[in-house]
Design a protein around this motif. Structure first.
Motif, PDB file in Angstrom:
ATOM      1  N   ASN A 117      52.235  37.021  37.540  1.00  0.00           N
ATOM      2  CA  ASN A 117      53.357  37.360  38.420  1.00  0.00           C
ATOM      3  C   ASN A 117      52.986  38.613  39.229  1.00  0.00           C
ATOM      4  OD1 ASN A 117      55.679  35.455  37.551  1.00  0.00           O
ATOM      5  ND2 ASN A 117      54.929  36.283  35.611  1.00  0.00           N
ATOM      6  N   SER A 118      52.603  38.406  40.479  1.00  0.00           N
ATOM      7  CA  SER A 118      52.016  39.489  41.265  1.00  0.00           C
ATOM      8  C   SER A 118      52.945  40.686  41.390  1.00  0.00           C
ATOM      9  CB  SER A 118      51.635  38.978  42.659  1.00  0.00           C
ATOM     10  OG  SER A 118      52.769  38.456  43.356  1.00  0.00           O
ATOM     11  N   ARG A 119      54.247  40.457  41.562  1.00  0.00           N
ATOM     12  CA  ARG A 119      55.174  41.584  41.730  1.00  0.00           C
ATOM     13  C   ARG A 119      55.349  42.372  40.431  1.00  0.00           C
ATOM     14  NH1 ARG A 119      54.015  38.644  46.109  1.00  0.00           N
ATOM     15  NH2 ARG A 119      55.503  38.894  47.817  1.00  0.00           N
ATOM     16  N   LEU A 120      55.426  41.678  39.314  1.00  0.00           N
ATOM     17  CA  LEU A 120      55.557  42.374  38.032  1.00  0.00           C
ATOM     18  C   LEU A 120      54.296  43.158  37.702  1.00  0.00           C
ATOM     19  CD1 LEU A 120      57.360  39.767  35.730  1.00  0.00           C
ATOM     20  CD2 LEU A 120      58.336  41.786  36.834  1.00  0.00           C
TER      21      LEU A 120
ATOM     22  N   ALA B 158      44.637  51.773  38.518  1.00  0.00           N
ATOM     23  CA  ALA B 158      45.418  52.121  37.333  1.00  0.00           C
ATOM     24  C   ALA B 158      45.589  50.916  36.421  1.00  0.00           C
ATOM     25  CB  ALA B 158      46.782  52.666  37.748  1.00  0.00           C
ATOM     26  N   GLY B 159      45.914  49.774  37.002  1.00  0.00           N
ATOM     27  CA  GLY B 159      46.083  48.574  36.196  1.00  0.00           C
ATOM     28  C   GLY B 159      44.815  48.160  35.483  1.00  0.00           C
ATOM     29  N   GLU B 160      43.684  48.240  36.169  1.00  0.00           N
ATOM     30  CA  GLU B 160      42.420  47.860  35.545  1.00  0.00           C
ATOM     31  C   GLU B 160      42.017  48.861  34.464  1.00  0.00           C
ATOM     32  OE1 GLU B 160      41.119  45.060  35.960  1.00  0.00           O
ATOM     33  OE2 GLU B 160      42.197  44.395  37.744  1.00  0.00           O
TER      34      GLU B 160
ATOM     35  N   THR C 118      44.022  43.846  40.071  1.00  0.00           N
ATOM     36  CA  THR C 118      43.412  43.819  41.398  1.00  0.00           C
ATOM     37  C   THR C 118      43.897  42.616  42.192  1.00  0.00           C
ATOM     38  OG1 THR C 118      41.441  44.941  40.568  1.00  0.00           O
ATOM     39  CG2 THR C 118      41.225  43.746  42.646  1.00  0.00           C
ATOM     40  N   ARG C 119      43.977  41.466  41.567  1.00  0.00           N
ATOM     41  CA  ARG C 119      44.456  40.266  42.267  1.00  0.00           C
ATOM     42  C   ARG C 119      45.908  40.433  42.703  1.00  0.00           C
ATOM     43  NH1 ARG C 119      41.327  37.862  38.200  1.00  0.00           N
ATOM     44  NH2 ARG C 119      43.151  37.595  36.843  1.00  0.00           N
ATOM     45  N   ALA C 120      46.728  41.014  41.855  1.00  0.00           N
ATOM     46  CA  ALA C 120      48.136  41.211  42.204  1.00  0.00           C
ATOM     47  C   ALA C 120      48.279  42.187  43.368  1.00  0.00           C
ATOM     48  CB  ALA C 120      48.913  41.718  40.991  1.00  0.00           C
ATOM     49  N   ALA C 121      47.532  43.290  43.316  1.00  0.00           N
ATOM     50  CA  ALA C 121      47.596  44.265  44.402  1.00  0.00           C
ATOM     51  C   ALA C 121      47.123  43.650  45.719  1.00  0.00           C
ATOM     52  CB  ALA C 121      46.751  45.493  44.052  1.00  0.00           C
ATOM     53  N   ALA C 122      46.072  42.843  45.665  1.00  0.00           N
ATOM     54  CA  ALA C 122      45.569  42.192  46.877  1.00  0.00           C
ATOM     55  C   ALA C 122      46.596  41.218  47.439  1.00  0.00           C
ATOM     56  CB  ALA C 122      44.259  41.465  46.569  1.00  0.00           C
TER      57      ALA C 122
END
Length: 452
Positions: free
Chosen positions: A37-40, A282-284, A300-304
């Motif tokens: 879920n990219s937004r979460l 930060a997520g990674e 990284t995928r969500a941020a992109a």
């Protein structure tokens, strides 16, 4: 290490930096469900990116989830807030329903942390833009003390998440007084569509739950039971490797920018891309530290994905002022094409003898005529161009943008104004000639870019 610090204030501090449940419970019942879920994922990564501002020297700023009611916007804020705390009636999330002065104290209490502001619709449009500047600039209003001496202004560093049915631009403009969002405001608070496009509102993967509503209710309930532990676990890893933070973040960010943001884009876009890169880092880092229960690359995928969605809403990679200038000219012609532009040439009405009939045009802004290709072009008089068509904008800069994009017919001398013979004018008049293709869907001079 081992020192104990005590915060002494003039009164009780209203904060929600509390702990409940366990880190393992949060990972099992909250964190793992964000994957896919990219937004979460972006919201949780943003929560953990806040303490990276100091060691990396990055600027404060925020993300605004914008969309209809019941999309899942508030759920994203609740989940992100659970990284830092919760408990009580309100949990960790605050609301926009406050004055700019009131939010100064709130921002100061969230220094180096995440700030969550729900429902932008609750704040007055006149205050929304000022608050966006204030939160991102990291400094409050200068004030005088009782005896007239200058009191120190409140200062902070933070990242914030916001939600609302309107974008910041729509909120500022809702009072109908012609107020416009500034490019700097759009950079400071990044507008992201809450709807992820999967038919599930903010979500893309329900992880087996029967509906988006059931999924949202589970996340909110679990966030009210397990909270406050992820931030503390992540902070411990940062303290243990403080000197390595900046180079590690730089490596992740540079990789993100190389894959998602061409080097020659406008500075506004690169600043926003850098914030997405910081959040991805930060997520990674939190994933590698086993704080976030995700696979490598998830953040990284969500941020992109969210960066691309922001670009789509923004309308491209050119400066916001360019898009705003083109939109202003297009809007003026759409509103007043026939009523304020006097017809000339074969567009004008003629009598049976071929003579042009007198026309009555109230508040004439210019003329319209048929171009050689048969399309209609608009000739705008200089004062109307400056005071009405480009009201609130740099009129010369707008003309330059239109000329570069092929929307403005320039003269042989390269100047944006062209001397033209107009009805009822004794001598040629310099005017701005707007090409008909400004009203079309195509934008002929805008280069295509590959974002991977």
């Amino acid at each position: 290490m081992g020192e104990r610090f005590i915060l002494q204030t003039n009164g009780a501090v209203d904060h929600a930096l509390r702990e409940g449940g366990t880190l393992e419970g949060w990972q099992e019942h909250v964190g793992r469900y964000a994957a896919g879920n990219s937004r979460l994922v972006l919201a949780l990564s943003t929560a953990l990116a806040a303490p990276l501002l100091y060691p990396t020297g990055e600027e404060s700023g925020g993300f605004h989830f914008r969309g209809p009611s019941s999309t899942g916007k508030s759920t994203a804020l609740v989940v992100a807030g659970s990284v830092w705390g919760g408990g009580g009636i309100r949990g960790y999330v605050r609301t926009w329903r406050a004055t700019s002065n009131g939010l100064e104290g709130v921002a100061a209490m969230h220094c180096d942390c995440l700030l969550c502001l729900d429902e932008m619709g609750q704040v007055d449009g006149r205050d929304a833009g000022q608050i966006a500047y204030m939160l991102a600039n990291g400094v409050g209003k200068a004030r005088a003390g009782r005896s007239g001496e200058a009191r120190p202004a409140a200062e902070w560093r933070l990242l914030f998440l916001s939600s609302g049915e309107l974008s910041l631009a729509d909120k500022i403009a809702e009072d109908g007084r012609g107020r416009k969002v500034a490019a700097g405001q759009q950079v400071r608070i990044v507008d992201i569509p809450a709807d992820a496009g999967a038919g599930l509102g903010l979500f893309e993967n329900l992880h087996g739950f029967p509906s988006a509503d059931a999924f949202a209710r589970h996340l909110k309930m679990a966030s009210s039971e397990h909270y406050g532990h992820p931030s503390r676990a992540f902070l411990r890893t940062l303290v243990d490797a403080f000197d390595d933070i900046a180079p590690v973040v730089k490596g992740y960010s540079e990789e993100f920018l190389a894959e998602n943001c061409p080097a020659d884009v406008d500075g506004q876009v690169s600043r926003v891309a850098a914030r997405f890169g910081l959040v991805a880092a930060a997520g990674e880092m939190a994933t590698a530290a086993a704080v976030l229960p995700w696979a490598a690359g998830e953040a990284t995928r969500a941020a992109a994905r969210c960066f691309r969605d922001w670009l789509a809403v923004r309308g491209g990679v050119e400066p916001a002022e360019e898009s705003e200038g083109i939109a202003a000219v297009r809007r003026f012609i759409e509103l007043h094409g026939n009523s304020r532009f006097e017809a000339m040439g074969d567009l004008a009405a003629h009598d049976g003898y071929g003579d042009a009939l007198a026309q009555r045009v109230v508040n004439r802004a210019g003329f319209r005529r048929r171009a050689r290709a048969g399309e209609i072009e608009y000739l705008v008089l200089p004062e109307a161009w400056r005071t009405e068509v480009c009201a609130g904008l740099d009129a010369a800069a707008v003309a330059g943008v239109l000329a570069r994009r092929g929307y403005l017919v320039t003269g042989g001398d390269g100047k944006p104004q062209v001397k033209t013979r107009l009805p009822n004018f004794a001598s040629p008049v310099r005017c701005y000639i707007i090409s008909a293709n400004i009203l079309g869907d195509a934008e002929p001079a805008a280069p295509e870019r590959d974002f991977g």
